[in-house]
Design a protein around this motif. Structure first.
Motif, PDB file in Angstrom:
ATOM      1  N   LEU A 105     143.071   3.535 100.822  1.00 48.74           N
ATOM      2  CA  LEU A 105     142.855   4.312 102.053  1.00 48.74           C
ATOM      3  C   LEU A 105     143.757   5.548 102.080  1.00 48.74           C
ATOM      4  O   LEU A 105     143.304   6.646 102.384  1.00 48.74           O
ATOM      5  N   PHE A 108     143.216   8.633  99.517  1.00 53.26           N
ATOM      6  CA  PHE A 108     142.086   9.553  99.714  1.00 53.26           C
ATOM      7  C   PHE A 108     142.284  10.434 100.950  1.00 53.26           C
ATOM      8  O   PHE A 108     141.382  11.152 101.332  1.00 53.26           O
ATOM      9  N   ILE A 112     140.415  14.557 101.920  1.00 51.07           N
ATOM     10  CA  ILE A 112     139.559  14.837 103.082  1.00 51.07           C
ATOM     11  C   ILE A 112     140.091  16.005 103.913  1.00 51.07           C
ATOM     12  O   ILE A 112     139.396  16.496 104.791  1.00 51.07           O
ATOM     13  N   SER A 114     141.323  19.929 104.643  1.00 52.58           N
ATOM     14  CA  SER A 114     140.833  21.204 104.128  1.00 52.58           C
ATOM     15  C   SER A 114     141.901  21.849 103.260  1.00 52.58           C
ATOM     16  O   SER A 114     143.092  21.645 103.457  1.00 52.58           O
ATOM     17  N   TRP A 174     140.440  11.914  94.317  1.00 48.80           N
ATOM     18  CA  TRP A 174     139.083  11.849  93.763  1.00 48.80           C
ATOM     19  C   TRP A 174     139.087  11.106  92.436  1.00 48.80           C
ATOM     20  O   TRP A 174     138.325  10.158  92.242  1.00 48.80           O
ATOM     21  N   LEU A 177     139.664   7.339  92.808  1.00 49.60           N
ATOM     22  CA  LEU A 177     138.504   6.526  93.207  1.00 49.60           C
ATOM     23  C   LEU A 177     137.486   6.420  92.070  1.00 49.60           C
ATOM     24  O   LEU A 177     136.897   5.361  91.846  1.00 49.60           O
ATOM     25  N   ILE A 178     137.280   7.536  91.335  1.00 48.44           N
ATOM     26  CA  ILE A 178     136.311   7.513  90.241  1.00 48.44           C
ATOM     27  C   ILE A 178     136.781   6.559  89.140  1.00 48.44           C
ATOM     28  O   ILE A 178     136.013   5.725  88.648  1.00 48.44           O
ATOM     29  N   ALA A 181     136.520   2.931  90.320  1.00 48.54           N
ATOM     30  CA  ALA A 181     135.130   2.464  90.241  1.00 48.54           C
ATOM     31  C   ALA A 181     134.782   2.119  88.805  1.00 48.54           C
ATOM     32  O   ALA A 181     134.134   1.099  88.536  1.00 48.54           O
ATOM     33  N   THR A 185     133.975  -1.855  86.806  1.00 45.74           N
ATOM     34  CA  THR A 185     132.732  -2.241  86.124  1.00 45.74           C
ATOM     35  C   THR A 185     133.021  -2.960  84.811  1.00 45.74           C
ATOM     36  O   THR A 185     132.107  -3.503  84.200  1.00 45.74           O
ATOM     37  N   LEU A 219     133.321  12.286  82.960  1.00 46.57           N
ATOM     38  CA  LEU A 219     132.790  12.700  84.262  1.00 46.57           C
ATOM     39  C   LEU A 219     133.902  13.300  85.121  1.00 46.57           C
ATOM     40  O   LEU A 219     133.753  14.391  85.683  1.00 46.57           O
TER      41      LEU A 219
ATOM     42  N   PHE B 207     129.818  13.070 104.990  1.00 49.13           N
ATOM     43  CA  PHE B 207     130.234  14.072 104.012  1.00 49.13           C
ATOM     44  C   PHE B 207     129.891  15.482 104.470  1.00 49.13           C
ATOM     45  O   PHE B 207     130.675  16.413 104.271  1.00 49.13           O
ATOM     46  N   ASN B 214     135.735  21.508 107.441  1.00 49.70           N
ATOM     47  CA  ASN B 214     136.750  22.085 106.557  1.00 49.70           C
ATOM     48  C   ASN B 214     136.337  23.422 105.962  1.00 49.70           C
ATOM     49  O   ASN B 214     137.103  24.020 105.214  1.00 49.70           O
ATOM     50  N   ILE B 260     139.578  14.758 111.802  1.00 47.57           N
ATOM     51  CA  ILE B 260     139.155  14.390 110.454  1.00 47.57           C
ATOM     52  C   ILE B 260     139.784  13.060 110.041  1.00 47.57           C
ATOM     53  O   ILE B 260     139.119  12.168 109.525  1.00 47.57           O
ATOM     54  N   VAL B 261     141.083  12.931 110.307  1.00 48.86           N
ATOM     55  CA  VAL B 261     141.772  11.711 109.900  1.00 48.86           C
ATOM     56  C   VAL B 261     141.232  10.517 110.684  1.00 48.86           C
ATOM     57  O   VAL B 261     141.010   9.442 110.124  1.00 48.86           O
ATOM     58  N   TYR B 264     137.900   9.583 109.381  1.00 48.76           N
ATOM     59  CA  TYR B 264     138.087   8.937 108.084  1.00 48.76           C
ATOM     60  C   TYR B 264     138.522   7.482 108.260  1.00 48.76           C
ATOM     61  O   TYR B 264     137.990   6.580 107.613  1.00 48.76           O
ATOM     62  N   LEU B 265     139.480   7.242 109.170  1.00 45.72           N
ATOM     63  CA  LEU B 265     139.973   5.872 109.340  1.00 45.72           C
ATOM     64  C   LEU B 265     138.857   4.951 109.833  1.00 45.72           C
ATOM     65  O   LEU B 265     138.752   3.802 109.414  1.00 45.72           O
ATOM     66  N   GLN B 268     136.030   4.843 106.813  1.00 47.69           N
ATOM     67  CA  GLN B 268     136.526   4.802 105.433  1.00 47.69           C
ATOM     68  C   GLN B 268     135.613   4.014 104.504  1.00 47.69           C
ATOM     69  O   GLN B 268     135.439   4.387 103.345  1.00 47.69           O
ATOM     70  N   ILE B 271     132.937   6.301 103.276  1.00 47.40           N
ATOM     71  CA  ILE B 271     133.437   7.413 102.462  1.00 47.40           C
ATOM     72  C   ILE B 271     133.853   6.906 101.086  1.00 47.40           C
ATOM     73  O   ILE B 271     133.414   7.414 100.062  1.00 47.40           O
ATOM     74  N   ILE B 272     134.674   5.859 101.065  1.00 47.68           N
ATOM     75  CA  ILE B 272     135.182   5.364  99.791  1.00 47.68           C
ATOM     76  C   ILE B 272     134.039   4.784  98.957  1.00 47.68           C
ATOM     77  O   ILE B 272     133.924   5.053  97.761  1.00 47.68           O
ATOM     78  N   VAL B 275     131.917   7.660  97.457  1.00 41.97           N
ATOM     79  CA  VAL B 275     132.508   8.301  96.273  1.00 41.97           C
ATOM     80  C   VAL B 275     132.424   7.375  95.071  1.00 41.97           C
ATOM     81  O   VAL B 275     132.052   7.782  93.974  1.00 41.97           O
ATOM     82  N   MET B 276     132.751   6.090  95.279  1.00 42.09           N
ATOM     83  CA  MET B 276     132.800   5.173  94.137  1.00 42.09           C
ATOM     84  C   MET B 276     131.416   4.904  93.570  1.00 42.09           C
ATOM     85  O   MET B 276     131.244   4.829  92.361  1.00 42.09           O
ATOM     86  N   ALA B 279     130.349   7.793  91.551  1.00 39.55           N
ATOM     87  CA  ALA B 279     131.007   7.825  90.256  1.00 39.55           C
ATOM     88  C   ALA B 279     130.296   6.931  89.253  1.00 39.55           C
ATOM     89  O   ALA B 279     130.084   7.303  88.108  1.00 39.55           O
ATOM     90  N   VAL B 280     129.890   5.735  89.692  1.00 40.07           N
ATOM     91  CA  VAL B 280     129.262   4.798  88.767  1.00 40.07           C
ATOM     92  C   VAL B 280     127.871   5.296  88.367  1.00 40.07           C
ATOM     93  O   VAL B 280     127.497   5.249  87.192  1.00 40.07           O
TER      94      VAL B 280
END
Lengths: 295, 282
Positions: A105, A108, A112, A114, A174, A177-178, A181, A185, A219, B207, B214, B260-261, B264-265, B268, B271-272, B275-276, B279-280
C-alpha cells in the motif's frame, strides 16, 4: 431493416470516433505537416522550409542533444537504481512476511501523486533557507559530514542527479508492483523441488527466479524508458525550469520552442524526432530481449 | 553439523534486516507528505527555519486563508468539475464503443479498433503543440469544454481496450434473454452490459480520475484565465506571484494531495490489482 441496424451500430462508436479524429488524428497529422514549416503560431502565413527544421535540430542545436543526454542519464538511473530497488523490494515482499499488504500500500503512494506536487514538496525539503528547509544539508551536518553539504538543486553539477533520484523515488512503486506480480506467477513447487535437490537460496534465485523473470524485467524496462524519457513536469516542480540547460529534457525543449520562442514548426519537428527515437529504442529493447530469451 | 539454534537465529536476523529495509523505504515514501502537512500549519517565519517537524502551535487558519484568499477553493472546485466531467464522458463514450467492438457488426470494425490500439502505443511527445493550435482554431482554447474534450480523448483508447477485453469474456446468455424480452441494443448496453462490467468500470474510473486530477501540461497551455485553472496549474502560478506565502502554498499542496490519497486508500484493491493484472497480461 439491415441498413437501419448497421447505422444503429455505428451510433455506438460515433462519439468515440469523432473525438478520436478531432483530438488525435488531426493533431497527429498536423505535427507532421507543421514540421516542414516555420510558423509563429499566430500569423496566418507559414513558410515552407522542407527538411530545414530537422537539419537544424540534428546539426545545429546542441541544447537539443544536451536535453537528450540529460534524459538518457535520468533514464539510466531509473533503469538501474530504481528498478534494482523495485526488484529487491518485490523479492522481499514475495515471501511469507508480515505487513506485506501494508508495504504494498505504502510503496504505491509516490506513483499516485502528481509529478508537479512531488517536485515542489521535495524542492522545499531539499533547498536551503530561505527557499526551503534544507533538510538534507542539515542532516549531513548533524551526521558530522559538513564537507558533503552542497546546493543539491542550485549547483549545476548535482541538479541532474537530484532530479534522477527524486524521479526514481516517485517511480519505483510501479516496478515494485510489476515485479511482485511476476514473482507471484512462479510456482512455489519449483522452489521446493530445488530445495529438495539441495540448492541453496542463491542458486534457486539465479537458476529459477531470474530466468523466469526475464519477460517481466523487459516489460518493466520498456515502460521505464518510455516513461522516464518523456518525464518533465517533475523538473518544473523541482527545479522550476531548465536551469540554463543543466536540467533540460526533450519535452521541456519542445515546450520552450512553442511558448518562449514561438517556433511552432520547430517544436513539431522536435516532437517527431523524439517520437522516432523513442519508438526505435523500445523496438531495440524488444528485439534484444527476444534474442536474449532464445539464448 | 550446526545446531538448530544457529539456523533459527540466522532466519530471525534475516527477517529483521528485511523488515528494516522495507520500513526505511516505507518511511521515505511517507515522509514528504507528513512534512508537507505539518509545514502547512506553520508560519511564514518558522516554516523553513524551524527544524522541528511538528509545529509548537498549529495555525489552522492557513487553510481558511488558502481556501478563500489564495483561491484554492475555486481551483479545487475546478479540478473536481474537470475530473467528474471527463470520467463520466469516458465511461459513457468508451463503454458504448467497446460494446460495439465486442458484440455488434459493422463494416470497418476491425480497422477502427486497430486504430485505437495503435494510438495507445505510439508516443507523440509534444502533441500539446498541435492541440494548442487545434483548440485555437475551434475557439475552444481557454474554455473548460476544450480541456474536457482533450482529456476525454487522452483516456479513451485505453478505456476502450480494457472494456472490450471484458465484454469479450462476458457470457452472452443474459443479453440474449434481454433481447427476447424486447430490449433494444442501447437498452442492453445500459441495463445488462454496464452493470455487469462494474469491476472493470471501477478500474477505468479510478485511473482516469487520477490522471485528470494530476494533469498539468494541457491545463497549462489551454487556460489563460485563473478562474478556469485546476489545482496543478494554480499551485505553480501561486509560487511565482508576489512573495510566496509558503504556509498557504503548503496548505494548497495538501488540499491537492489529500483527495488523491483518500481515494487511493479506499480503492487500493482496484488500483493495485489493476496494475498487477496489467503487468501479467502485458
Amino acid at each position: 431493416m439491415r441498413l437501419k441496424s448497421t447505422l444503429e451500430n455505428y451510433l455506438f462508436i460515433l462519439p468515440a470516433v469523432v473525438i478520436f479524429f478531432i483530438f488525435y488524428v488531426i493533431p497527429f497529422l498536423w505535427v507532421f505537416q507543421l514540421g516542414f514549416y516555420n510558423w509563429d503560431g499566430i500569423l496566418p502565413t507559414k513558410t515552407f522550409v522542407g527538411l530545414g527544421n530537422f537539419k537544424d535540430i540534428i546539426f545545429n542545436d546542441p541544447s537539443w542533444w544536451r536535453s537528450i543526454r540529460n534524459a538518457g542519464f535520468i533514464t539510466f538511473i531509473a533503469l538501474t537504481l530504481q528498478n534494482a530497488l523495485a526488484f529487491l523490494l518485490a523479492w522481499a515482499c514475495d515471501r511469507q512476511i508480515r505487513l506485506k499488504n501494508f508495504y504494498r500500500l505504502i510503496f504505491f503512494i509516490p506513483p499516485i501523486l502528481s509529478e508537479l506536487v512531488v517536485g515542489m514538496v521535495w524542492g522545499f525539503i531539499i533547498r536551503d533557507n530561505p527557499q526551503g528547509a534544507g533538510l538534507i544539508n542539515r542532516g549531513l551536518v548533524a551526521l558530522g559530514l559538513p564537507n558533503l553539504v552542497r546546493g543539491w538543486l542550485s549547483d549545476k553539477s548535482t541538479v541532474l542527479t537530484t532530479v534522477a533520484l527524486i524521479h526514481s523515488w516517485k517511480g519505483f512503486g510501479w516496478g515494485f508492483l510489476i515485479f511482485l506480480a511476476g514473482l507471484q506467477t512462479i510456482p512455489r513447487e519449483l522452489y521446493e523441488a530445488a530445495k529438495v535437490d539441495g540448492a541453496n537460496a542463491w542458486q534457486s534465485f539465479t537458476k529459477i527466479t531470474i530466468p523466469l523473470m526475464v519477460p517481466v524485467v523487459v516489460l518493466a524496462a520498456i515502460l521505464t524508458v518510455l516513461g522516464t524519457m518523456q518525464a518533465f513536469v517533475l523538473i518544473i516542480g523541482l527545479v522550476g525550469g531548465e536551469f540554463a540547460g543543466h536540467a533540460s529534457v526533450p519535452v521541456l525543449r519542445i515546450l520552450a520552442s512553442m511558448r518562449y520562442s514561438s517556433r511552432f514548426g520547430y517544436a513539431c519537428s522536435q516532437g517527431i524526432i523524439f517520437g522516432v527515437i523513442l519508438i526505435v529504442v523500445s523496438f531495440m529493447q524488444y528485439r534484444f530481449s527476444k534474442k536474449a530469451r532464445q539464448g | 553439523m550446526k545446531s538448530p539454534i544457529y539456523y533459527k537465529t540466522k532466519k530471525i536476523t534475516l527477517n529483521v534486516l528485511i523488515h528494516l529495509f522495507l520500513i526505511s523505504v516505507a518511511v521515505s515514501c511517507l515522509f514528504p507528505l507528513v512534512w508537507m502537512i505539518f509545514a502547512s500549519f506553520k508560519t511564514q517565519d518558522t516554516i523553513f527555519k524551524d527544524a522541528a517537524l511538528i509545529p509548537k502551535v498549529f495555525h489552522f487558519e492557513n487553510y481558511y486563508l488558502a481556501w478563500v484568499k489564495g483561491g484554492f477553493g475555486r481551483y479545487f472546485l475546478n479540478s473536481i468539475f474537470y475530473t467528474v466531467s471527463v470520467v463520466i464522458g469516458i465511461v459513457i463514450i468508451s463503454s458504448l464503443a467497446a460494446y460495439a467492438f465486442s458484440r455488434l457488426q459493422f463494416p470497418g470494425k476491425n480497422l477502427l479498433f486497430v486504430m485505437f490500439l495503435v494510438a495507445m502505443m505510439i508516443p507523440i511527445p509534444g502533441s500539446f503543440v498541435a492541440l494548442y493550435i487545434l483548440l485555437n482554431k475551434l475557439h475552444l482554447r481557454n474554455t473548460p469544454a476544450g480541456y474536457i474534450l482533450c482529456m476525454i480523448n487522452v483516456g479513451l483508447s485505453t478505456s476502450i481496450f480494457l472494456l472490450k477485453t471484458f465484454f469479450d469474456k462476458m457470457p452472452k446468455e443474459l443479453e440474449d434473454a434481454a433481447r427476447i424480452d424486447g430490449c433494444t441494443k442501447f437498452g442492453i448496453w445500459w441495463h445488462v452490459a454496464l452493470p455487469l462490467s462494474k469491476p472493470v468500470l471501477a478500474v477505468v474510473v479510478i485511473f482516469n480520475a487520477l490522471n485528470v486530477w494530476n494533469e498539468y501540461i494541457l491545463a497549462l497551455i489551454i487556460f489563460d484565465s485563473k478562474g478556469f485553472m485546476p489545482l496543478q496549474v494554480a499551485l505553480q502560478t501561486f509560487q511565482g506571484e508576489f512573495v510566496t506565502n509558503y504556509p498557504l502554498l503548503m496548505a494548497g499542496l495538501t488540499i491537492t494531495v489529500l483527495p488523491i490519497v483518500l481515494v487511493y486508500l479506499f480503492m487500493q484493491k482496484y488500483i493495485i490489482k489493476g496494475v498487477m493484472q496489467g503487468a501479467v497480461v502485458g
